[in-house]
Design a protein around this motif. Structure first.
Motif, PDB file in Angstrom:
ATOM      1  N   SER A 191       0.812  -1.224   0.000  1.00 50.77           N
ATOM      2  CA  SER A 191       0.000   0.000   0.000  1.00 50.77           C
ATOM      3  C   SER A 191       0.841   1.269   0.000  1.00 50.77           C
ATOM      4  N   ARG A 192       2.151   1.161   0.047  1.00 51.39           N
ATOM      5  CA  ARG A 192       3.093   2.232   0.406  1.00 51.39           C
ATOM      6  C   ARG A 192       2.598   3.642   0.078  1.00 51.39           C
ATOM      7  N   GLY A 193       2.563   4.038  -1.199  1.00 52.49           N
ATOM      8  CA  GLY A 193       2.107   5.382  -1.562  1.00 52.49           C
ATOM      9  C   GLY A 193       0.596   5.385  -1.703  1.00 52.49           C
ATOM     10  N   LYS A 194      -0.110   5.672  -0.631  1.00 51.76           N
ATOM     11  CA  LYS A 194      -1.564   5.434  -0.604  1.00 51.76           C
ATOM     12  C   LYS A 194      -2.397   6.662  -0.906  1.00 51.76           C
ATOM     13  N   GLY A 195      -1.791   7.820  -1.148  1.00 54.18           N
ATOM     14  CA  GLY A 195      -2.551   9.043  -1.379  1.00 54.18           C
ATOM     15  C   GLY A 195      -2.346   9.593  -2.783  1.00 54.18           C
ATOM     16  N   LEU A 196      -3.434   9.801  -3.525  1.00 53.03           N
ATOM     17  CA  LEU A 196      -3.357  10.449  -4.837  1.00 53.03           C
ATOM     18  C   LEU A 196      -3.873  11.873  -4.705  1.00 53.03           C
ATOM     19  N   GLN A 197      -2.976  12.831  -4.927  1.00 56.59           N
ATOM     20  CA  GLN A 197      -3.328  14.231  -4.798  1.00 56.59           C
ATOM     21  C   GLN A 197      -4.211  14.680  -5.966  1.00 56.59           C
ATOM     22  N   PRO A 198      -4.941  15.788  -5.796  1.00 55.75           N
ATOM     23  CA  PRO A 198      -5.827  16.263  -6.860  1.00 55.75           C
ATOM     24  C   PRO A 198      -5.143  16.426  -8.218  1.00 55.75           C
ATOM     25  N   ARG A 199      -3.912  16.930  -8.257  1.00 56.90           N
ATOM     26  CA  ARG A 199      -3.249  17.098  -9.544  1.00 56.90           C
ATOM     27  C   ARG A 199      -2.983  15.749 -10.211  1.00 56.90           C
TER      28      ARG A 199
ATOM     29  N   GLY B  24      -9.649  11.661  21.332  1.00 61.51           N
ATOM     30  CA  GLY B  24      -9.926  12.810  20.467  1.00 61.51           C
ATOM     31  C   GLY B  24      -9.806  12.480  18.994  1.00 61.51           C
ATOM     32  N   GLU B  25     -10.571  13.223  18.189  1.00 61.27           N
ATOM     33  CA  GLU B  25     -10.569  13.047  16.741  1.00 61.27           C
ATOM     34  C   GLU B  25     -10.177  14.344  16.059  1.00 61.27           C
ATOM     35  N   TRP B  26      -9.624  14.217  14.850  1.00 53.75           N
ATOM     36  CA  TRP B  26      -9.312  15.388  14.030  1.00 53.75           C
ATOM     37  C   TRP B  26      -9.097  14.941  12.586  1.00 53.75           C
ATOM     38  N   ASP B  27      -9.144  15.897  11.698  1.00 60.07           N
ATOM     39  CA  ASP B  27      -8.868  15.643  10.287  1.00 60.07           C
ATOM     40  C   ASP B  27      -7.415  15.993   9.995  1.00 60.07           C
ATOM     41  N   MET B  28      -6.641  15.013   9.557  1.00 61.41           N
ATOM     42  CA  MET B  28      -5.288  15.315   9.108  1.00 61.41           C
ATOM     43  C   MET B  28      -5.314  15.949   7.720  1.00 61.41           C
ATOM     44  N   VAL B  29      -6.249  15.510   6.887  1.00 59.53           N
ATOM     45  CA  VAL B  29      -6.327  15.983   5.509  1.00 59.53           C
ATOM     46  C   VAL B  29      -7.498  16.957   5.384  1.00 59.53           C
ATOM     47  N   GLU B  30      -7.184  18.179   4.982  1.00 63.31           N
ATOM     48  CA  GLU B  30      -8.222  19.188   4.807  1.00 63.31           C
ATOM     49  C   GLU B  30      -9.179  18.783   3.690  1.00 63.31           C
ATOM     50  N   ARG B  31     -10.460  19.015   3.903  1.00 60.21           N
ATOM     51  CA  ARG B  31     -11.478  18.632   2.930  1.00 60.21           C
ATOM     52  C   ARG B  31     -12.021  19.878   2.229  1.00 60.21           C
ATOM     53  N   SER B  32     -12.174  19.776   0.917  1.00 59.23           N
ATOM     54  CA  SER B  32     -12.650  20.895   0.115  1.00 59.23           C
ATOM     55  C   SER B  32     -13.784  20.445  -0.791  1.00 59.23           C
ATOM     56  N   GLU B  33     -14.576  21.402  -1.234  1.00 64.23           N
ATOM     57  CA  GLU B  33     -15.642  21.118  -2.185  1.00 64.23           C
ATOM     58  C   GLU B  33     -15.125  21.315  -3.601  1.00 64.23           C
ATOM     59  N   PRO B  34     -15.472  20.428  -4.522  1.00 64.24           N
ATOM     60  CA  PRO B  34     -15.073  20.624  -5.918  1.00 64.24           C
ATOM     61  C   PRO B  34     -15.641  21.925  -6.472  1.00 64.24           C
ATOM     62  N   THR B  35     -14.922  22.499  -7.433  1.00 67.10           N
ATOM     63  CA  THR B  35     -15.376  23.701  -8.127  1.00 67.10           C
ATOM     64  C   THR B  35     -15.280  23.469  -9.631  1.00 67.10           C
ATOM     65  N   GLU B  36     -15.753  24.432 -10.414  1.00 61.78           N
ATOM     66  CA  GLU B  36     -15.634  24.304 -11.863  1.00 61.78           C
ATOM     67  C   GLU B  36     -14.180  24.225 -12.296  1.00 61.78           C
ATOM     68  N   GLN B  37     -13.305  24.956 -11.612  1.00 64.62           N
ATOM     69  CA  GLN B  37     -11.891  24.977 -11.979  1.00 64.62           C
ATOM     70  C   GLN B  37     -11.116  23.797 -11.409  1.00 64.62           C
ATOM     71  N   VAL B  38     -11.573  23.256 -10.276  1.00 63.54           N
ATOM     72  CA  VAL B  38     -10.889  22.150  -9.581  1.00 63.54           C
ATOM     73  C   VAL B  38     -11.913  21.041  -9.324  1.00 63.54           C
ATOM     74  N   PRO B  39     -12.110  20.135 -10.292  1.00 56.41           N
ATOM     75  CA  PRO B  39     -13.142  19.107 -10.120  1.00 56.41           C
ATOM     76  C   PRO B  39     -12.770  18.020  -9.125  1.00 56.41           C
ATOM     77  N   TYR B  40     -11.462  17.825  -8.887  1.00 57.81           N
ATOM     78  CA  TYR B  40     -11.001  16.812  -7.932  1.00 57.81           C
ATOM     79  C   TYR B  40     -10.298  17.558  -6.807  1.00 57.81           C
TER      80      TYR B  40
END
Length: 493
Positions: free
Chosen positions: A49-57, A91-107
């Motif tokens: 699973s090593r590289g488990k995160g795919l960034q928006p780009r 305690g809980e927290w988000d390590m990864v900030e969450r955003s809403e898709p936009t017309e310019q940034v669909p992912y």
């Protein structure tokens, strides 16, 4: 480096290493009609699973390559972090900030998906396009001359190619054969363990959270992986820099039972495990003659922030179209100089980011990963391939060298228009496309489109603005020649 098609060569490009970088490059070359031979010394694809995160780009890249639907189906969002003390929640927290898709940034959000699954999907797409991986094939050495590269195989035999790309990891055989050094540092001297572990349903580690325990001898994090089969990625640190790391299934079970409330029988399987020490290193050069370095062969990252795999994907995406233009379409060999000129500064910037995130986390800071890790803001404004003839404007105005944003296009999306191996000329406003474009440039006109603004924009095959102007002045024709596009009659797309 002459454009001589397929003459007197076994293949156009040899790629060493069938990780994400090598697979993306082979896939991109295949759709361009460039013959590529992908060599992998292992008997199969990487299983962990090593590289488990795919960034928006990177998701945008995979959209262009036709892989994203499968990736989105196999992946999922990052879960919230949950700190434990024994069996008590703290305690809980988000390590990864969450955003809403936009017309310019669909992912808009980082996608959680095991590296092994990403590679399987890339390999399947490569196979669809007629490409393949030669497994159990190890590069033993190579010689290059003004006409090509002769690659030797450990099992005997040679392959003659136009170029060689070393995408063969941090201990790259290609880089070492070139004698290219790496400048860097040990980010953290403490050993670390990363493993895939299967945990029985009903155990304290539920699949809704990314679980964290801290112990005197080191911390443990268990991240549930998509797929519904009980698989988690384990990451463990060891406070003692001299500690030995046992990567056997028995050793992994012993570590988890010592540091968490899990029992040995709740850890039903350990399919993969590896140890490492976090380093940050950058190759002194990314190219020597006809030989190129990409991915971990060119830059080694701490895993913090999920930057390593994604930076390698961008390397491949940057290099693929340039190799095709030079090898098959008559572009000047100098075009390939732009690969190192563009990618090495980006890699250096990303290395600095991942190192800062690692050290902040190691110091106990609850650092949230936001837009800085998404790679959407990385670009090539200082590149020789970024030509902007418009007057200077405020810093947030779209300029040549920036990522070309998505947006609406006649009931569809600009990304639908960009998808494929071509260049795209966007005319925004009343400006008309020039009559001398080659057929391989797709053209499109819009009355208005934010955030482009009025003008003419030539979008590179890798989704960056290459040339921009208020109108199609003569420098556009010069630019086309630079990238191997011969002016001809325009064809609307």
């Amino acid at each position: 480096m002459a454009a001589d098609g397929h003459s007197h060569r076994d293949t156009d490009v040899v790629i060493a290493g069938a990780g994400p970088t090598g697979l993306v490059l082979a896939l991109d070359l295949a759709r361009r009609g460039v013959r590529a031979l992908l060599l992998e010394r292992a008997g199969g694809l990487f299983p962990g699973s090593r590289g488990k995160g795919l960034q928006p780009r990177s998701q945008e890249v995979l959209d262009d390559l036709g892989v994203l639907p499968g990736v989105l189906a196999a992946g999922g969002p990052y879960p919230r972090m949950l700190a434990w003390e024994g069996t008590e929640r703290r305690g809980e927290w988000d390590m990864v900030e969450r955003s809403e898709p936009t017309e310019q940034v669909p992912y808009a959000n980082t996608l959680l998906i095991p590296q092994s699954r990403t590679q399987e999907l890339l390999h399947a797409r490569l196979t669809e396009l007629g490409g393949a991986v030669r497994f159990g094939a190890e590069l033993s050495g190579f010689d290059q001359d003004e006409d090509g590269v002769t690659v030797g195989l450990a099992g005997g035999g040679t392959i003659r190619a136009g170029c060689l790309v070393g995408a063969d990891g941090g201990r790259s055989t290609v880089r070492r054969a070139l004698g290219i050094g790496m400048s860097g540092e040990t980010v953290d001297p403490r050993p670390m363990l990363v493993a895939d572990v299967r945990i029985a349903a009903g155990a304290v580690a539920d699949r809704d959270h990314w679980h964290v325990w801290r112990a005197p001898d080191g911390g443990v994090a268990l991240c549930p992986l998509p797929g519904g089969d009980g698989l988690f990625q384990l990451a463990a640190t060891f406070e003692d820099a001299a500690a030995g790391v046992d990567t056997t299934p028995e050793g992994v079970r012993a570590l988890l039972t010592a540091r968490t409330p899990l029992t040995a029988d709740e850890i039903t399987d350990v399919p993969w495990a590896s140890d490492y020490r976090a380093r940050a290193a950058l190759a002194d050069r990314f190219r020597e003659g006809r030989v190129f370095l990409a991915g971990d062969a060119a830059h080694i990252h701490s895993p913090a922030g999920g930057q390593g795999l994604n930076t390698g994907v961008q390397d491949a995406y940057n290099l693929g179209w340039k190799l095709a233009q030079v090898l098959l379409h008559g572009a000047p060999a100098a075009l390939l100089d732009s690969y190192e000129a563009e990618r090495r500064p980006v890699a250096a910037e990303v290395l600095g980011l991942s190192t800062r995130l690692h050290r902040a986390t190691a110091d106990g800071e609850a650092t949230r990963r936001g837009k800085e890790v998404q790679q959407l803001g990385l670009g090539y404004r200082d590149s020789a391939l970024s030509v902007d003839t418009r007057p200077k404007a405020p810093g947030d105005t779209l300029r040549a060298g920036d990522r070309a944003p998505d947006g609406p296009y006649h009931g569809a999306r600009l990304f639908d228009l960009f998808r494929g191996p071509h260049f795209t000329l966007l005319t925004i406003g009343a400006t008309a496309a020039p009559p001398y474009l080659p057929p391989s440039v797709r053209t499109a006109g819009l009355a208005a489109c934010a955030p482009y603004g009025p003008g003419v924009f030539l979008i590179r095959p890798d989704g960056y603005v290459g040339w921009a102007g208020t109108h199609a002045d003569p420098t556009l024709g010069t630019y086309l020649t630079t990238v191997g596009l011969t002016p001809a009659e325009v064809t609307a797309g």
